[in-house]
Structures are given as C-alpha cells and as structure tokens.
Motif scaffolding. Structure first.
Motif, PDB file in Angstrom:
ATOM      1  N   MET A   1       0.837  -1.172   0.000  1.00 38.28           N
ATOM      2  CA  MET A   1       0.000   0.000   0.000  1.00 38.28           C
ATOM      3  C   MET A   1       0.889   1.245   0.000  1.00 38.28           C
ATOM      4  SD  MET A   1      -2.719   1.090   2.905  1.00 38.28           S
ATOM      5  CE  MET A   1      -3.945   2.268   2.538  1.00 38.28           C
ATOM      6  N   ASN A   2       0.654   2.140  -0.902  1.00 34.62           N
ATOM      7  CA  ASN A   2       1.379   3.401  -0.984  1.00 34.62           C
ATOM      8  C   ASN A   2       0.423   4.553  -0.740  1.00 34.62           C
ATOM      9  OD1 ASN A   2       3.649   1.989  -1.659  1.00 34.62           O
ATOM     10  ND2 ASN A   2       3.545   2.459  -3.813  1.00 34.62           N
ATOM     11  N   ARG A   3       0.973   5.657  -0.265  1.00 36.17           N
ATOM     12  CA  ARG A   3       0.151   6.856  -0.081  1.00 36.17           C
ATOM     13  C   ARG A   3       1.016   8.081  -0.234  1.00 36.17           C
ATOM     14  NH1 ARG A   3      -1.957   5.915   5.932  1.00 36.17           N
ATOM     15  NH2 ARG A   3      -3.404   7.526   5.348  1.00 36.17           N
ATOM     16  N   THR A   4       0.401   9.151  -0.710  1.00 38.56           N
ATOM     17  CA  THR A   4       1.055  10.446  -0.870  1.00 38.56           C
ATOM     18  C   THR A   4       0.156  11.480  -0.231  1.00 38.56           C
ATOM     19  OG1 THR A   4       2.094   9.801  -2.943  1.00 38.56           O
ATOM     20  CG2 THR A   4       1.871  12.155  -2.542  1.00 38.56           C
ATOM     21  N   GLY A   5       0.739  12.411   0.496  1.00 34.72           N
ATOM     22  CA  GLY A   5      -0.076  13.450   1.117  1.00 34.72           C
ATOM     23  C   GLY A   5       0.755  14.387   1.951  1.00 34.72           C
ATOM     24  N   LYS A   6       0.038  15.307   2.602  1.00 30.93           N
ATOM     25  CA  LYS A   6       0.668  16.276   3.492  1.00 30.93           C
ATOM     26  C   LYS A   6       0.520  15.776   4.921  1.00 30.93           C
ATOM     27  CE  LYS A   6      -0.343  20.242   0.613  1.00 30.93           C
ATOM     28  NZ  LYS A   6      -1.136  21.477   0.501  1.00 30.93           N
ATOM     29  N   TYR A   7       1.595  15.951   5.678  1.00 27.97           N
ATOM     30  CA  TYR A   7       1.639  15.473   7.059  1.00 27.97           C
ATOM     31  C   TYR A   7       2.292  16.523   7.943  1.00 27.97           C
ATOM     32  CZ  TYR A   7       0.760  11.175   4.599  1.00 27.97           C
ATOM     33  OH  TYR A   7       0.199  10.229   3.776  1.00 27.97           O
ATOM     34  N   THR A   8       1.811  16.628   9.180  1.00 25.72           N
ATOM     35  CA  THR A   8       2.402  17.510  10.174  1.00 25.72           C
ATOM     36  C   THR A   8       3.267  16.661  11.094  1.00 25.72           C
ATOM     37  OG1 THR A   8       0.448  18.940  10.117  1.00 25.72           O
ATOM     38  CG2 THR A   8       1.895  19.158  12.028  1.00 25.72           C
ATOM     39  N   VAL A   9       4.481  17.131  11.368  1.00 25.86           N
ATOM     40  CA  VAL A   9       5.378  16.429  12.284  1.00 25.86           C
ATOM     41  C   VAL A   9       4.868  16.644  13.709  1.00 25.86           C
ATOM     42  CG1 VAL A   9       7.739  16.257  13.165  1.00 25.86           C
ATOM     43  CG2 VAL A   9       7.334  16.736  10.732  1.00 25.86           C
ATOM     44  N   VAL A  10       4.534  15.550  14.391  1.00 24.77           N
ATOM     45  CA  VAL A  10       4.087  15.613  15.780  1.00 24.77           C
ATOM     46  C   VAL A  10       5.288  15.444  16.704  1.00 24.77           C
ATOM     47  CG1 VAL A  10       2.646  14.511  17.544  1.00 24.77           C
ATOM     48  CG2 VAL A  10       1.811  14.724  15.195  1.00 24.77           C
ATOM     49  N   ARG A  11       6.100  14.438  16.418  1.00 25.53           N
ATOM     50  CA  ARG A  11       7.342  14.208  17.166  1.00 25.53           C
ATOM     51  C   ARG A  11       8.466  14.069  16.156  1.00 25.53           C
ATOM     52  NH1 ARG A  11       4.689  10.299  21.245  1.00 25.53           N
ATOM     53  NH2 ARG A  11       3.859  11.822  22.698  1.00 25.53           N
ATOM     54  N   ALA A  12       9.471  14.899  16.300  1.00 26.47           N
ATOM     55  CA  ALA A  12      10.608  14.873  15.389  1.00 26.47           C
ATOM     56  C   ALA A  12      11.337  13.536  15.495  1.00 26.47           C
ATOM     57  CB  ALA A  12      11.558  16.029  15.717  1.00 26.47           C
ATOM     58  N   CYS A  13      12.219  13.288  14.551  1.00 22.42           N
ATOM     59  CA  CYS A  13      12.992  12.039  14.501  1.00 22.42           C
ATOM     60  C   CYS A  13      13.691  11.793  15.835  1.00 22.42           C
ATOM     61  CB  CYS A  13      14.040  12.147  13.399  1.00 22.42           C
ATOM     62  SG  CYS A  13      13.789  11.007  12.071  1.00 22.42           S
ATOM     63  N   ASN A  14      13.552  10.574  16.346  1.00 26.06           N
ATOM     64  CA  ASN A  14      14.220  10.223  17.598  1.00 26.06           C
ATOM     65  C   ASN A  14      15.556   9.532  17.311  1.00 26.06           C
ATOM     66  OD1 ASN A  14      13.695   7.491  17.027  1.00 26.06           O
ATOM     67  ND2 ASN A  14      11.884   7.444  18.342  1.00 26.06           N
ATOM     68  N   ASP A  15      16.215   9.052  18.347  1.00 27.40           N
ATOM     69  CA  ASP A  15      17.535   8.424  18.203  1.00 27.40           C
ATOM     70  C   ASP A  15      17.496   7.141  17.377  1.00 27.40           C
ATOM     71  OD1 ASP A  15      18.551  10.438  19.741  1.00 27.40           O
ATOM     72  OD2 ASP A  15      18.623   9.264  21.584  1.00 27.40           O
TER      73      ASP A  15
END
Length: 78
Positions: A1-15
C-alpha cells in the motif's frame, strides 16, 4: 500500500530514526520508521515538530501503522 499526502510532524525524529506524523488535515497518526535513502532521512531528521511535509510513503513490512518514506518535500506554511 502506498500513499502520498501532506503530514504535520508531531514528534521529530528520535535516536532510532522514527518520527510521528499526523495526516494533514485529517489528523490520522502514523509512524515513519524507515527511509528509502539517506537524503530522505536527512531531510526529515531536520524537521521540527509542527513542520508540514509532503511525503510519498509505503508500508514498512507488515507492521500496523509503520511506514517507509520514499520522498519528502517540506512545505512552507504562510
């Protein structure tokens, strides 16, 4: 399954390289845990919580709500 869209970052990249996103504007939550290449990972790692990004995603294996980012395009919000 693939998807394309706009997303808001809730939690930035972790370690561990994982980040939490919210679908824009529908508010469904998903988790990016893999990246197609280091450039995509670097692009997303540089984003702070609240940033909006357009992504091409595909499911990461058979995990429930885990995704692999294929490409990323940060969006400037006015």
């Amino acid at each position: 399954m693939n998807r394309t869209g706009k997303y808001t970052v809730v939690r930035a990249c972790n370690d561990h390289g994982a980040m939490t996103l919210r679908e824009y504007p529908r508010n469904g939550t998903l988790y990016v845990v893999e990246y197609d290449d280091p450039d995509v990972e670097a692009e997303l790692s540089a984003l702070d919580a609240g940033s909006v990004v357009e992504l091409d995603l595909r499911r990461a294996g058979r995990r429930g709500n885990a995704w692999c980012a294929e490409s990323a395009r940060p969006i400037e919000m006015a």
